[in-house]
Design a protein around this motif. Structure first.
Motif, short mmCIF file in Angstrom:
data_model
loop_
_atom_site.label_atom_id
_atom_site.label_comp_id
_atom_site.label_asym_id
_atom_site.label_seq_id
_atom_site.Cartn_x
_atom_site.Cartn_y
_atom_site.Cartn_z
N ALA A 338 21.59 -3.65 -14.81
CA ALA A 338 22.30 -3.84 -16.08
C ALA A 338 21.55 -3.22 -17.26
CB ALA A 338 22.52 -5.33 -16.34
N TYR A 339 20.29 -2.89 -17.05
CA TYR A 339 19.48 -2.30 -18.13
C TYR A 339 19.67 -0.79 -18.24
CZ TYR A 339 16.90 -6.68 -18.72
OH TYR A 339 16.57 -7.99 -18.99
N VAL A 340 20.35 -0.19 -17.26
CA VAL A 340 20.54 1.27 -17.29
C VAL A 340 21.57 1.63 -18.37
CG1 VAL A 340 21.18 3.32 -15.96
CG2 VAL A 340 20.02 1.40 -14.83
N PRO A 341 21.19 2.43 -19.38
CA PRO A 341 22.10 2.75 -20.48
C PRO A 341 23.01 3.93 -20.17
CG PRO A 341 19.98 3.74 -20.92
CD PRO A 341 19.84 2.99 -19.61
N ASP A 342 24.04 4.12 -20.99
CA ASP A 342 24.95 5.25 -20.83
C ASP A 342 24.23 6.59 -20.89
OD1 ASP A 342 27.22 3.79 -20.44
OD2 ASP A 342 28.00 4.00 -22.47
N SER A 343 23.18 6.67 -21.69
CA SER A 343 22.46 7.94 -21.83
C SER A 343 21.76 8.36 -20.55
CB SER A 343 21.44 7.85 -22.98
OG SER A 343 20.54 6.76 -22.78
N ALA A 344 21.55 7.42 -19.62
CA ALA A 344 20.97 7.75 -18.32
C ALA A 344 22.04 7.96 -17.26
CB ALA A 344 20.01 6.63 -17.88
N ILE A 345 23.23 7.42 -17.49
CA ILE A 345 24.33 7.55 -16.54
C ILE A 345 25.14 8.82 -16.79
CG2 ILE A 345 26.51 6.51 -15.77
CD1 ILE A 345 25.29 3.78 -16.38
N ALA A 346 25.40 9.11 -18.07
CA ALA A 346 26.26 10.24 -18.43
C ALA A 346 25.81 11.57 -17.83
CB ALA A 346 26.35 10.34 -19.96
N PRO A 347 24.52 11.90 -17.83
CA PRO A 347 24.11 13.18 -17.23
C PRO A 347 24.47 13.30 -15.75
CG PRO A 347 22.36 12.33 -18.62
CD PRO A 347 23.38 11.23 -18.49
N ILE A 348 24.50 12.17 -15.04
CA ILE A 348 24.86 12.20 -13.62
C ILE A 348 26.33 12.58 -13.47
CG2 ILE A 348 24.86 10.91 -11.46
CD1 ILE A 348 22.09 11.33 -12.82
N LEU A 349 27.17 12.08 -14.38
CA LEU A 349 28.59 12.46 -14.35
C LEU A 349 28.74 13.96 -14.56
CD1 LEU A 349 30.17 9.60 -16.52
CD2 LEU A 349 30.09 9.78 -14.03
N ILE A 350 27.93 14.53 -15.45
CA ILE A 350 28.01 15.96 -15.73
C ILE A 350 27.61 16.76 -14.49
CG2 ILE A 350 27.06 17.84 -17.14
CD1 ILE A 350 26.67 15.73 -19.38
N VAL A 351 26.55 16.34 -13.81
CA VAL A 351 26.10 17.04 -12.60
C VAL A 351 27.16 16.96 -11.50
CG1 VAL A 351 24.38 17.07 -10.75
CG2 VAL A 351 23.66 16.70 -13.13
N ILE A 352 27.71 15.76 -11.27
CA ILE A 352 28.74 15.59 -10.25
C ILE A 352 29.96 16.44 -10.59
CG2 ILE A 352 30.28 13.96 -9.12
CD1 ILE A 352 27.35 13.66 -8.33
N GLY A 353 30.32 16.47 -11.87
CA GLY A 353 31.46 17.30 -12.29
C GLY A 353 31.24 18.76 -11.98
N GLY A 354 30.02 19.24 -12.21
CA GLY A 354 29.70 20.63 -11.88
C GLY A 354 29.81 20.92 -10.40
N LEU A 355 29.38 19.97 -9.58
CA LEU A 355 29.46 20.15 -8.13
C LEU A 355 30.91 20.22 -7.66
CD1 LEU A 355 26.68 17.68 -6.96
CD2 LEU A 355 26.59 20.17 -6.93
N MET A 356 31.78 19.42 -8.27
CA MET A 356 33.19 19.43 -7.88
C MET A 356 33.86 20.75 -8.24
SD MET A 356 34.26 15.51 -8.88
CE MET A 356 35.88 15.61 -8.13
N LEU A 357 33.31 21.46 -9.22
CA LEU A 357 33.89 22.73 -9.64
C LEU A 357 33.71 23.82 -8.58
CD1 LEU A 357 35.37 23.56 -12.24
CD2 LEU A 357 33.25 24.60 -13.03
N GLN A 358 32.84 23.55 -7.60
CA GLN A 358 32.61 24.54 -6.54
C GLN A 358 33.87 24.82 -5.72
OE1 GLN A 358 28.32 24.33 -4.70
NE2 GLN A 358 29.01 22.24 -5.05
N SER A 359 34.84 23.92 -5.79
CA SER A 359 36.06 24.11 -5.02
C SER A 359 36.82 25.36 -5.45
CB SER A 359 36.97 22.88 -5.15
OG SER A 359 37.35 22.68 -6.49
N VAL A 360 36.53 25.87 -6.65
CA VAL A 360 37.17 27.09 -7.12
C VAL A 360 36.91 28.26 -6.16
CG1 VAL A 360 37.22 28.80 -9.01
CG2 VAL A 360 37.10 26.37 -9.53
N ARG A 361 35.79 28.22 -5.48
CA ARG A 361 35.44 29.30 -4.54
C ARG A 361 36.44 29.41 -3.40
NH1 ARG A 361 29.38 27.99 -2.81
NH2 ARG A 361 30.49 26.11 -2.22
#
Length: 433
Positions: A338-361
């Motif tokens: 519960a101590y993990v803030p949005d500023s530590a979670i949000a970057p993970i969403l960005i990384v996962i989003g980038g990985l999902m973009l690989q489907s364009v290939r």
């Protein structure tokens, strides 16, 4: 005899080295455990209490891994899916105005229908009804959507009255924390560091408190770890079962869950050298999706992180069995999460989003009748802040363009019906004002 029964129950074959399965399961756990906090945070955006959402995520992951271990007998880790959880919160709840309890009812009904599909030949028919370009475009579009959500949560992108969005304030400690965490996550992930995303979240959390970007949560939860979870378990509301919006939600969620998991399971069973376990794995996953709604979580997928365990030697159901056991041990750490803030979670969403973009290939971009419907899906999902509306633009445009070019025979018959449903959805919303 007991040894043989145990080996058969998880799919161990002569020649399989069980000693490799244990470290493979441990590696799969550390590669995917970040989902506990990230999924809970996204469910919390839908109105689900945070700590019960963590419990629900863990129970769902444990059950999914056990079903895959003994039912699928494959080295596939089952966890709530990134992207699908965004669909649950930002489309079903925020856009379609379903209460989160009604949304969990949608998950359960979808899981039941998924089981019907998985235990019959319907999974093949449904998968073939959606052109590959549109399937890959949805994955890419959801990836862009997750990235946009991550940029918002981090403060890197903020609202602007004139341009709608603008760059954030880099004097803000939360933005600084997010940027540092994002860079660290990218470096560790690209270098192939085991548990890189988890390490990034831990470092980002420490940095957030050091810079004053985060504060101790006002309510960390007291008492037993399951305190408050009773209101979430089996908390589905089937009151909307007779409404059109409910069944549109079920239909769209079923499409996403089915063809995303078909692709993931097919690639992972092939990578493990066990393609014959595709059907059993798909069936196990369909049952796990029913459990997800009952436990109070968004739908599950065959985690992409399973490839880490497979690469380490995972070949059987023993791998997710080990991972599920470690997820069970994670209950001990829920108060700390519960101590993990949005500023530590949000970057993970960005990384996962980038990985999902690989489907364009995997997309066919040379044919303009295929390109533009797919393009509309990819851009309209994040720009409309709605996965349903973004999909609608592509699914409606696809048959229209094909017909205009005299190529209507290339459109799967079922797609005309799907396009008509999307049009009906727009009409219903227009009439409702």
């Amino acid at each position: 005899m007991n040894t043989n029964f145990w080996r058969n129950s998880v799919g161990l074959q002569p020649g399989d080295n069980w000693k490799k399965e244990i470290p493979a399961g441990i590696l799969s756990y550390f590669a995917s455990v970040y989902i506990v906090m990230v999924n809970a945070a996204i469910l919390h955006d839908a109105g689900v209490p945070l700590r019960p959402a963590m419990v629900a995520t863990l129970l769902t992951a444990i059950t999914g891994c056990l079903l895959m271990a003994f039912g699928g007998k494959s080295p596939i880790v089952v966890v709530p899916g990134m992207g699908i959880n965004a669909f649950f919160t930002y489309t079903l709840v925020h856009s379609m105005k379903l209460d989160w309890r009604e949304a969990f009812a949608v998950v359960v009904v979808t899981g039941v229908l998924f089981a019907v599909v998985a235990f019959t030949s319907l999974y093949r028919i449904l998968s073939e009804a959606i052109p590959r370009n549109l399937q890959h475009a949805i994955t890419a579009g959801i990836g862009l959507f997750l990235t946009f959500i991550g940029l918002q949560k981090s403060g890197i992108v903020i609202a602007h009255q004139t341009t709608f969005v603008a760059i954030g304030h880099f004097s803000d400690p939360a933005v600084i924390t997010s940027c540092v965490t994002l860079i660290l996550a990218l470096v560790l992930f690209i270098r192939g560091t085991r548990g890189g995303l988890l390490i990034s979240m831990a470092v980002g959390t420490g940095l957030a408190y050091l810079l004053g970007a985060a504060h101790k949560p006002e309510q960390t939860g007291t008492g037993h770890v399951f305190t408050g979870y009773g209101g979430l378990f089996a908390g589905m509301d089937f009151g909307g079962l007779i409404s059109l919006v409910f069944w549109i939600a079920v239909f769209l969620l079923l499409l996403i869950v089915v063809f995303e998991n078909i692709g993931l399971i097919a690639s992972q069973t092939l990578m493990a050298g066990r393609p014959e376990r595709f059907k059993s794995s798909l069936r196990a996953l369909s049952l796990a999706n029913i459990a997800a709604g009952v436990f109070g979580s968004s739908p599950v997928v065959a985690a992409a992180e399973s490839t880490a365990g497979i690469a380490a030697g995972g070949r059987t159901g023993l791998t997710p069995l080990v991972t599920g056991g470690l997820f069970a041990a994670t209950f001990l750490f829920i108060p700390l999460l519960a101590y993990v803030p949005d500023s530590a979670i949000a970057p993970i969403l960005i990384v996962i989003g980038g990985l999902m973009l690989q489907s364009v290939r995997e997309m066919e971009l040379g044919d303009l009748t295929e390109l533009f419907p797919a393009f509309l899906i990819m851009v309209m999902i994040p720009f409309t802040y709605s996965i349903v509306d973004g999909m609608a633009f592509g699914f409606i445009t696809y048959p229209i363009i094909k017909l205009a070019m005299g190529r209507g025979k290339e459109v799967p018959p079922a797609l005309y019906g799907i396009a008509a449903l999307f049009v009906a959805n727009f009409v219903v919303h227009a009439l409702m004002g």
